[in-house]
Design a protein around this motif. Structure first.
Motif, mmCIF file in Angstrom:
data_model
loop_
_atom_site.group_PDB
_atom_site.id
_atom_site.type_symbol
_atom_site.label_atom_id
_atom_site.label_comp_id
_atom_site.label_asym_id
_atom_site.label_seq_id
_atom_site.Cartn_x
_atom_site.Cartn_y
_atom_site.Cartn_z
ATOM 1 N N VAL A 35 25.637 18.901 87.913
ATOM 2 C CA VAL A 35 26.588 19.841 87.770
ATOM 3 C C VAL A 35 26.791 20.222 86.379
ATOM 4 C CG1 VAL A 35 27.528 19.175 89.951
ATOM 5 C CG2 VAL A 35 28.173 18.090 87.802
ATOM 6 N N GLY A 162 20.066 21.596 87.205
ATOM 7 C CA GLY A 162 20.772 22.475 86.613
ATOM 8 C C GLY A 162 19.797 23.543 85.907
ATOM 9 N N CYS A 195 31.812 23.746 86.595
ATOM 10 C CA CYS A 195 30.798 22.692 86.911
ATOM 11 C C CYS A 195 30.925 21.571 85.503
ATOM 12 C CB CYS A 195 29.302 23.136 86.787
ATOM 13 S SG CYS A 195 28.710 24.074 88.309
ATOM 14 N N ALA A 199 31.718 17.797 85.981
ATOM 15 C CA ALA A 199 31.068 16.595 85.410
ATOM 16 C C ALA A 199 31.934 15.569 84.619
ATOM 17 C CB ALA A 199 29.861 17.281 84.209
#
Length: 439
Positions: A35, A162, A195, A199
């Motif tokens: 993420v 990612g 995101c 994380a």
């Protein structure tokens, strides 16, 4: 030998409780890399466009992009020292949260068209890259020696997802920006910010017990038992003050003079990152000058990213199976083949693609094996400081190399630039020969 002595003869990393924590830690770090890495991937495709739209000048846009690299380089050591004092959980979650704040500042810079806010946002957003890099070390804190590179490579591999998704968020981001009545390019950074915040939340909530703190407790226990003293192990106990006092950058650097293997790991990581930065910076320019379209350039860059990340589990297995030192040296050989193919390509797209893929693969060999070797050759108390110093050095030197790549290519051409990058392998090769001779 008594039963208790037989139990202690087993490496502490193999104990059921520690092994369970290690598995959960690697999974959590990998999830955070996925993420968080999406957020970093956004900057690859949209960051430059956002900078240019805010600055209305290629000069200021270039400064903003440089600020992101500077942010990653500047935070490496402070982030490592925070890990030393407060553990990986605090350091990594703080790093991702800081990057998320940077995303908010970037969105604000586009809304009010502010160059100072743009540069500040890029600096803060760059912290995400440093956090992404230091996450690999957290995977090695509790890993058994014969599985250290594989654990580390799993976290590196997670970045693949990612790096593939992030650059493709421009269109979904534009739709989100339209709903929120924001400039179209900021929508991707809205997603990136969410995101990175996720994380941070994942690591803050889930990274318990902290892998670095648990590793240091085990190291203290082993040291005390080796001295014949009684150890009182307590879960979640703070690091002893004497450990914190040893964790300065100066002591970590002095360790490089005492440990040839740690020094070799340091040099191989810095050289690998610099070699990649020099060639990677100018490859799209060379391809464009030879008539390649943007789609071909994009496919070539994607192949390079696959070389960097996708095969890292295989690289980790090779490093654990055949040794960290031979694997890091093999990475230098891959660099040489890459430079040969790219330098002799003369505009050939297949040769250029192959060369850039091997450039990423050589980086993977050097980073995975070198990072595992650095961890193995450094006492627990000094690891975070030396790891952060290594990451800072590799980012700073690579940035300098990338800055010189343009003038060098203008003077000696793309083939000459590859030859110059290939010469960077020489210090690593000479160091390896000295180590072999010492043995």
């Amino acid at each position: 030998m008594t039963a208790s002595q037989e139990i202690r003869a087993v490496p502490w990393q193999a104990e059921a409780r520690v092994a369970g924590v290690q598995k959960r830690t690697v999974r959590l770090l990998a999830a955070a890399q996925v993420v968080g890495g999406i957020g970093i991937g956004v900057s690859v495709s949209v960051g430059a466009l956002l900078a240019e739209s805010v600055a209305h000048s290629e000069t200021y846009a270039g400064l903003a992009r440089t600020a992101m690299t500077a942010g990653a380089a500047a935070i490496g050591i402070p982030l490592a020292l925070l890990a030393q004092r407060r553990g990986r959980r605090t350091a990594l979650s703080t790093g991702w949260l800081t990057a998320a704040v940077g995303g908010v500042v970037l969105i604000a810079s586009a809304v009010i068209t502010s160059v100072p806010l743009l540069v500040m946002g890029m600096l803060l957003f760059g912290v995400g890259s440093a956090t992404n890099q230091q996450s690999r070390y957290a995977a090695a804190d509790l890993a058994a020696p014969h599985r250290r590179a594989r654990a580390l490579s799993t976290v590196v591999w997670a970045t693949t997802i990612g790096s593939v998704i992030g650059p493709n968020l421009a269109d979904p981001g534009a739709a989100i920006a339209s709903v929120l009545h924001l400039p179209s390019l900021t929508g991707a950074f809205v997603l990136a910010t969410l995101c990175m915040a996720l994380a941070a939340l994942l690591l803050w909530a889930g990274l318990r017990p902290d892998p670095l703190r648990l590793a240091r407790q085990q190291a203290d226990t082993d040291q005390q038992q080796g001295a014949g003293t009684h150890a009182h192990a307590t879960s979640g106990a703070p690091t002893p003050a004497r450990e914190e006092q040893t964790a300065t950058v100066g002591r970590a650097l002095r360790h490089l003079r005492r440990s040839p293997h740690a020094a070799f790991a340091f040099v191989s990581i810095v050289v690998a990152h610099t070699t990649m930065g020099v060639i990677m910076t100018m490859t799209p320019v060379s391809m464009s000058e030879n008539g390649a379209g943007l789609s071909i350039v994009g496919i070539t860059i994607s192949g390079h990213l696959l070389g960097m990340y996708a095969l890292s589990p295989l690289v980790g297995w090779l490093a654990d199976r055949f040794g960290h030192l031979p694997t890091a040296v093999a990475g230098q050989a891959v660099f040489l083949v890459s430079a040969l193919l790219s330098g002799l390509s003369h505009g050939s797209v297949p040769l250029m693609m192959t060369g850039l893929f091997l450039l990423g693969l050589g980086w993977s060999f050097s980073l995975v094996a070198g990072s595992a070797m650095l961890t193995e050759a450094t006492p627990t108390a000094l690891r975070p400081g030396l790891q952060g110093t290594t990451d800072t050095a590799m980012n700073v030197v690579a940035a300098l190399g990338a800055g010189l790549a343009g003038p060098l290519m203008h003077s000696i051409g793309f083939a000459g630039l590859n030859l110059a990058a290939a010469t960077l392998v020489l210090p690593v090769a000479l160091f390896w020969l000295l180590l072999a001779r010492a043995h």
